[in-house]
Design an enzyme around this catalytic site. Structure first.
Site, PDB file in Angstrom:
ATOM      1  N   ASN A   1       3.247   5.002 -10.554  1.00  0.00           N
ATOM      2  CA  ASN A   1       1.984   5.173 -11.291  1.00  0.00           C
ATOM      3  C   ASN A   1       0.701   5.061 -10.238  1.00  0.00           C
ATOM      4  O   ASN A   1      -0.300   5.665 -10.662  1.00  0.00           O
ATOM      5  CB  ASN A   1       2.060   3.892 -12.006  1.00  0.00           C
ATOM      6  CG  ASN A   1       0.644   3.699 -12.935  1.00  0.00           C
ATOM      7  OD1 ASN A   1       0.410   4.328 -13.636  1.00  0.00           O
ATOM      8  ND2 ASN A   1      -0.113   2.414 -12.438  1.00  0.00           N
TER       9      ASN A   1
ATOM     10  N   ASP B   1       0.926  -1.249   0.014  1.00  0.00           N
ATOM     11  CA  ASP B   1      -0.101   0.079   0.026  1.00  0.00           C
ATOM     12  C   ASP B   1       0.915   1.183  -0.155  1.00  0.00           C
ATOM     13  O   ASP B   1       1.556   1.698   1.152  1.00  0.00           O
ATOM     14  CB  ASP B   1      -0.897  -0.097   1.294  1.00  0.00           C
ATOM     15  CG  ASP B   1      -1.944   1.077   1.349  1.00  0.00           C
ATOM     16  OD1 ASP B   1      -1.956   2.086   0.387  1.00  0.00           O
ATOM     17  OD2 ASP B   1      -2.847   1.225   2.208  1.00  0.00           O
ATOM     18  N   VAL B   2       0.805   1.905  -1.314  1.00  0.00           N
ATOM     19  CA  VAL B   2       1.818   3.219  -1.248  1.00  0.00           C
ATOM     20  C   VAL B   2       1.641   4.064  -0.133  1.00  0.00           C
ATOM     21  O   VAL B   2       2.257   4.953   0.024  1.00  0.00           O
ATOM     22  CB  VAL B   2       1.838   3.649  -2.790  1.00  0.00           C
ATOM     23  CG1 VAL B   2       2.354   2.495  -3.575  1.00  0.00           C
ATOM     24  CG2 VAL B   2       0.571   4.194  -3.090  1.00  0.00           C
TER      25      VAL B   2
ATOM     26  N   TYR C   1      -7.890  16.037  -7.376  1.00  0.00           N
ATOM     27  CA  TYR C   1      -6.858  15.350  -8.271  1.00  0.00           C
ATOM     28  C   TYR C   1      -5.925  16.518  -9.006  1.00  0.00           C
ATOM     29  O   TYR C   1      -4.796  16.053  -9.045  1.00  0.00           O
ATOM     30  CB  TYR C   1      -7.656  14.652  -9.390  1.00  0.00           C
ATOM     31  CG  TYR C   1      -6.835  13.868 -10.478  1.00  0.00           C
ATOM     32  CD1 TYR C   1      -6.567  12.801 -10.085  1.00  0.00           C
ATOM     33  CD2 TYR C   1      -6.742  14.274 -11.659  1.00  0.00           C
ATOM     34  CE1 TYR C   1      -5.976  11.779 -10.931  1.00  0.00           C
ATOM     35  CE2 TYR C   1      -5.917  13.545 -12.424  1.00  0.00           C
ATOM     36  CZ  TYR C   1      -5.366  12.257 -12.076  1.00  0.00           C
ATOM     37  OH  TYR C   1      -4.770  11.543 -13.067  1.00  0.00           O
TER      38      TYR C   1
ATOM     39  N   LYS D   1      -1.835  16.288  -8.862  1.00  0.00           N
ATOM     40  CA  LYS D   1      -1.079  15.977  -9.819  1.00  0.00           C
ATOM     41  C   LYS D   1       0.022  17.388 -10.127  1.00  0.00           C
ATOM     42  O   LYS D   1       1.158  17.257 -10.489  1.00  0.00           O
ATOM     43  CB  LYS D   1      -1.677  15.857 -11.093  1.00  0.00           C
ATOM     44  CG  LYS D   1      -2.539  14.492 -11.113  1.00  0.00           C
ATOM     45  CD  LYS D   1      -1.459  13.448 -11.024  1.00  0.00           C
ATOM     46  CE  LYS D   1      -1.962  12.061 -11.142  1.00  0.00           C
ATOM     47  NZ  LYS D   1      -1.169  11.120 -10.906  1.00  0.00           N
TER      48      LYS D   1
END
Length: 257
Positions: A94, A67-68, A162, A166
C-alpha cells in the site's frame, strides 16, 4: 502416504503504509477478520499506537517500522516476519507517495525519483520478499494485493510521476499473478478513486480537470476500500481478483478527459 499440509493456525498479513489513511483502514479491517497484522511504515509512532489499540481490543498486531524504498530495510522486515511467524499469508502493498501537480518540465528530478522509488521499487521489493517467503513456507502460497489507482488507467493533468508509477504497478501485478501460478501465489490489484483520507481531503476544495478547469469531486468513505481489500484477502487461493476498481460513483473517471 503423506498427509496434506494442515492449514496455518494463525493467518498473517502485512500492510505497508499502515500508519494512516487507506493502510490504517485496511489493517483495522484485517484485524477484525482474525489476521495477525504486521504494521509497517516509516513513522514508528502511529504504528505503535495502532498496534496497542488492536491488542487492547484482543486482536493480534505487531508494529515493525521499515522503509520500503530500502532493500536492506525490507529484507530485515521480512526476516523478522519469517522468524516470528514462519509464514506470510497476505501482503497489502500500500505504501505510496505523490508529487506536486506541476507541468513535467517544472518537476524536480528528485521528486520524480522519490515517487518511483516508493511506488514502484518499494512495491517490487516487498512483493519480491513476499514471493520468496510464500514459495518457501508450508503450506506453500499466499496472496499479494497491490494498491494501484485509477491513475493506472487514466491520468490526471500534471501527474506524470504518479501516473507512470501506477502504470508500472499494473504491469507488476499481472506479471506476479502469472509467475505465482506454479507456487500457489495469487496477485491482484485494487484501483482506488477518491477515498477520503487526510492526504486526499484537499480534493474536496477543487481538482484540476482535463479541460483546465477546477472542480470539486465526490469522495467515498475509506472504509469501503477496506471492505474491498478484506474481500480479496478472504478468497481461497484457487480464486483471484486480478483487478478491482473501487471509486466514488460520480467522480470523473468513466469518460475522463
Amino acid at each position: 502416504m503423506a498427509s496434506a499440509p494442515s492449514e496455518p493456525s494463525t493467518r498473517v498479513a502485512l500492510v505497508t503504509g499502515a500508519g494512516s489513511g487507506i493502510g490504517r483502514a485496511v489493517a483495522q479491517g484485517l484485524l477484525q477478520d482474525g489476521f495477525h497484522v504486521v504494521l509497517t511504515g516509516r513513522r514508528p509512532e502511529p504504528l505503535a499506537e495502532l498496534a496497542a489499540a488492536a491488542q487492547a481490543a484482543g486482536q493480534q498486531a505487531s508494529a515493525i517500522p521499515a522503509d520500503v524504498r530500502d532493500e536492506h530495510s525490507v529484507q530485515a522486515l521480512f526476516d523478522t516476519i519469517e522468524q516470528r511467524f514462519g509464514r506470510l499469508d497476505v501482503l497489502f502493498n500500500n505504501a505510496g507517495v505523490n508529487a506536486p501537480a506541476v507541468p513535467m518540465d517544472e518537476l524536480p528530478v528528485e521528486r520524480w525519483k522519490d515517487v518511483i522509488d516508493t511506488n514502484v521499487t518499494g512495491v517490487f521489493l516487498c512483493a519480491r520478499a513476499a514471493f520468496g517467503l510464500m514459495k518457501r513456507q508450508n503450506p506453500q502460497g499466499g496472496r499479494i494485493i497491490n494498491n494501484g489507482s485509477i491513475s493506472a488507467h487514466a491520468p490526471r493533468p500534471f501527474s506524470c510521476p504518479y501516473t507512470a508509477s501506477k502504470h508500472a504497478v499494473l504491469g507488476l501485478t499481472k506479471t506476479i499473478a502469472l509467475d505465482g501460478r506454479e507456487h500457489n501465489i495469487a496477485c491482484g490489484q485494487i484501483d482506488i478513486g477518491n477515498a477520503l483520507t487526510e492526504l486526499s481531503s484537499r480534493m474536496t476544495q477543487g481538482v484540476r480537470q482535463a479541460n483546465g478547469s477546477m472542480a470539486t469531486e465526490p469522495m467515498m468513505d475509506v472504509l469501503h476500500v477496506a471492505e474491498a481489500v478484506r474481500y480479496m484477502a478472504g478468497l481461497p487461493l484457487s480464486t483471484n481478483v486480478l483487478n478491482m476498481t473501487v471509486m466514488a460513483s460520480q467522480m470523473p473517471f468513466v469518460g475522463r478527459g
